[in-house]
Design an enzyme around this catalytic site. Structure first.
Site, PDB file in Angstrom:
ATOM      1  N   HIS A 151      -5.936 -14.182 -13.784  1.00  0.00           N
ATOM      2  CA  HIS A 151      -6.066 -12.962 -14.592  1.00  0.00           C
ATOM      3  C   HIS A 151      -6.336 -13.280 -16.063  1.00  0.00           C
ATOM      4  CE1 HIS A 151      -3.451 -10.557 -11.484  1.00  0.00           C
ATOM      5  NE2 HIS A 151      -4.537 -11.085 -10.947  1.00  0.00           N
ATOM      6  N   ARG A 158       0.819  -1.202   0.000  1.00  0.00           N
ATOM      7  CA  ARG A 158       0.000   0.000   0.000  1.00  0.00           C
ATOM      8  C   ARG A 158       0.859   1.261   0.000  1.00  0.00           C
ATOM      9  NH1 ARG A 158      -4.688  -1.670  -0.477  1.00  0.00           N
ATOM     10  NH2 ARG A 158      -5.377   0.474  -0.617  1.00  0.00           N
ATOM     11  N   GLU A 186       3.127  -8.288 -15.508  1.00  0.00           N
ATOM     12  CA  GLU A 186       2.128  -9.313 -15.186  1.00  0.00           C
ATOM     13  C   GLU A 186       0.913  -9.177 -16.105  1.00  0.00           C
ATOM     14  OE1 GLU A 186       1.261  -9.779 -11.021  1.00  0.00           O
ATOM     15  OE2 GLU A 186      -0.431 -11.128 -11.410  1.00  0.00           O
ATOM     16  N   HIS A 218      -9.164 -14.020  -6.691  1.00  0.00           N
ATOM     17  CA  HIS A 218      -8.489 -15.316  -6.664  1.00  0.00           C
ATOM     18  C   HIS A 218      -9.260 -16.312  -5.803  1.00  0.00           C
ATOM     19  CE1 HIS A 218      -4.354 -13.152  -7.363  1.00  0.00           C
ATOM     20  NE2 HIS A 218      -5.289 -12.758  -8.208  1.00  0.00           N
ATOM     21  N   GLU A 229      -1.039 -17.545  -5.209  1.00  0.00           N
ATOM     22  CA  GLU A 229      -1.510 -16.296  -4.575  1.00  0.00           C
ATOM     23  C   GLU A 229      -2.971 -16.497  -4.193  1.00  0.00           C
ATOM     24  OE1 GLU A 229      -0.899 -13.808  -8.079  1.00  0.00           O
ATOM     25  OE2 GLU A 229       0.744 -12.795  -7.039  1.00  0.00           O
ATOM     26  N   ASP A 272      -0.521 -14.846 -14.977  1.00  0.00           N
ATOM     27  CA  ASP A 272      -1.373 -15.139 -13.823  1.00  0.00           C
ATOM     28  C   ASP A 272      -2.609 -15.876 -14.343  1.00  0.00           C
ATOM     29  OD1 ASP A 272      -3.548 -14.748 -11.877  1.00  0.00           O
ATOM     30  OD2 ASP A 272      -2.153 -13.450 -10.813  1.00  0.00           O
ATOM     31  N   HIS A 292       1.770 -17.246 -12.037  1.00  0.00           N
ATOM     32  CA  HIS A 292       1.001 -17.157 -10.790  1.00  0.00           C
ATOM     33  C   HIS A 292      -0.147 -18.149 -10.895  1.00  0.00           C
ATOM     34  CE1 HIS A 292       2.266 -12.729  -9.805  1.00  0.00           C
ATOM     35  NE2 HIS A 292       3.168 -13.615  -9.430  1.00  0.00           N
ATOM     36  N   TYR A 342       1.352  -3.122  -5.525  1.00  0.00           N
ATOM     37  CA  TYR A 342       0.321  -3.084  -6.574  1.00  0.00           C
ATOM     38  C   TYR A 342      -0.447  -1.770  -6.593  1.00  0.00           C
ATOM     39  CZ  TYR A 342      -2.383  -4.744  -2.556  1.00  0.00           C
ATOM     40  OH  TYR A 342      -2.931  -4.891  -1.308  1.00  0.00           O
ATOM     41  N   HIS A 370       7.610  -8.969  -5.889  1.00  0.00           N
ATOM     42  CA  HIS A 370       6.442  -8.300  -6.476  1.00  0.00           C
ATOM     43  C   HIS A 370       6.433  -6.833  -6.061  1.00  0.00           C
ATOM     44  CE1 HIS A 370       2.410  -7.460  -7.794  1.00  0.00           C
ATOM     45  NE2 HIS A 370       2.094  -8.727  -8.026  1.00  0.00           N
ATOM     46  N   HIS A 386       2.711  -4.752 -11.969  1.00  0.00           N
ATOM     47  CA  HIS A 386       1.470  -4.557 -12.715  1.00  0.00           C
ATOM     48  C   HIS A 386       1.657  -3.337 -13.618  1.00  0.00           C
ATOM     49  CE1 HIS A 386      -1.154  -6.589  -9.347  1.00  0.00           C
ATOM     50  NE2 HIS A 386      -0.202  -7.376  -9.814  1.00  0.00           N
ATOM     51  N   ASP A 395     -10.892 -10.349 -11.302  1.00  0.00           N
ATOM     52  CA  ASP A 395      -9.674 -10.516 -10.490  1.00  0.00           C
ATOM     53  C   ASP A 395      -9.970 -10.837  -9.027  1.00  0.00           C
ATOM     54  OD1 ASP A 395      -7.115 -10.662  -9.549  1.00  0.00           O
ATOM     55  OD2 ASP A 395      -6.619  -8.553  -9.872  1.00  0.00           O
TER      56      ASP A 395
HETATM   57 ZN    ZN Z   1      -4.913 -10.861  -9.037  1.00  0.00          ZN
HETATM   58 FE    FE Z   2      -0.749 -12.368  -9.769  1.00  0.00          FE
HETATM   59 FE    FE Z   3       0.252  -9.324  -9.102  1.00  0.00          FE
END
Ligand code: ZN
Ligand code: FE
Ligand code: FE
Length: 280
Positions: free
Chosen positions: A181, A37, A144, A228, A258, A178, A213, A70, A67, A107, A226
């Site tokens: 995704h 964040r 990604e 998961h 994930e 992913d 992923h 995001y 990673h 991303h 999106d």
């Molecule tokens: Zn995702």
């Molecule tokens: Fe991912």
């Molecule tokens: Fe990601």
């Protein structure tokens, strides 16, 4: 070797992530380079990194995925937000030069106001600056594949290809696929995995694919949501994952879970399940 693992908290350092990975039967892992964040990363702990490089190689952990946060938006409409992304990524890559075997995944971002074409140019421009400033670092930088939620860039292979094409020296650029995704984005990996990977190869080049992923999806095909789901409990389903982890074009890549679990024991179960489906 089956490179399988899950996303872990990096709050206790690298060596701790290796210990957790080994305790759940993993051979790779992913972590956020800093609080996703936003905010500053912790100071570099050279002692932890030194011990990590030794224990990782002793235990066969060769590739890991770092990673990027995001919440940053590399194609933000305002210049100072893009500069924030560039500074964050520059700092992340400097740190990752200390851990050989790391892949840096990010991303591509969302186009808010400026449109997809302009966003693609902004992302490529950022990558040009990033890779130029950090020449000498060999850490691969992975885009990604995205679900296409809101105005996300990167839900179509063509968009990723255009970004890569616009970057002056794209030799370090790759892609992380992913599964949630791409399925949410409208690539049918359940009924036509070969067709999707063939399209990836035609549009981007399969050699660019560096990591996967592994996530099931809470939503139906092409829903652009999106969300998961645990492996085998969503719309993708266990049979598709059995094919994915054994596919000749994918099987040597690092696979990282994930999926939504309260604690890492849930990942231990998923890793055991996937190992039982893997043809060695
Ligand atoms: Zn995702
Ligand atoms: Fe991912
Ligand atoms: Fe990601």
């Amino acid at each position: 070797m089956f490179k399988i693992g899950c996303h872990l908290s990096s709050s206790k350092g690298y060596v701790h992530m290796v210990e957790e990975t080994l305790s759940i039967g993993g051979t790779t892992f992913q972590f956020f380079t800093r609080n996703p964040r936003g905010g500053a990363a912790k100071p570099v702990d050279t002692d932890d990194i030194g011990r990590y490089n030794k224990t990782a190689s002793e235990n066969g952990i060769r590739e890991i995925i770092a990673h990027a946060p995001y919440t940053m938006n590399p194609c933000a409409a305002t210049e100072n937000l893009r500069e924030f992304s560039l500074n964050t990524m520059t700092d992340d890559l400097a740190r990752l030069s200390l851990t050989p075997g790391a892949l840096y995944n990010f991303h591509p971002g969302s186009h808010v106001g400026q449109g997809a074409d302009a966003a693609i140019e902004l992302i490529a421009g950022l990558l040009d600056k990033l890779l130029e400033a950090d020449a000498g670092n060999t850490t691969p930088v992975l885009l990604e594949t995205m679900a296409g939620k809101g105005s996300e860039v990167g839900s179509k292979f063509e968009e990723l290809r255009r970004i890569i094409d616009l970057v002056a020296d794209s030799s370090r650029l790759g892609v992380c696929l992913d599964t949630c995704h791409v399925y949410d984005a409208g690539y049918d990996i359940v009924n036509d995995l070969d067709g999707v990977l063939g399209e990836f190869d035609r549009v981007i080049g399969i050699g660019r694919l560096k990591a996967v992923h592994l996530n099931d999806s809470k939503n139906p095909f092409c829903s652009h949501k999106d969300r998961h789901e645990k492996i085998g409990q969503g719309s993708i389903g266990i049979d598709a994952f059995a094919k994915i982890i054994n596919h000749p074009a994918l099987r040597d890549l690092p696979f990282c879970l994930e999926t939504p679990h309260e604690d890492i024991s849930g990942y231990a179960g998923e890793i055991a399940l996937l190992k039982s489906l893997r043809n060695e």
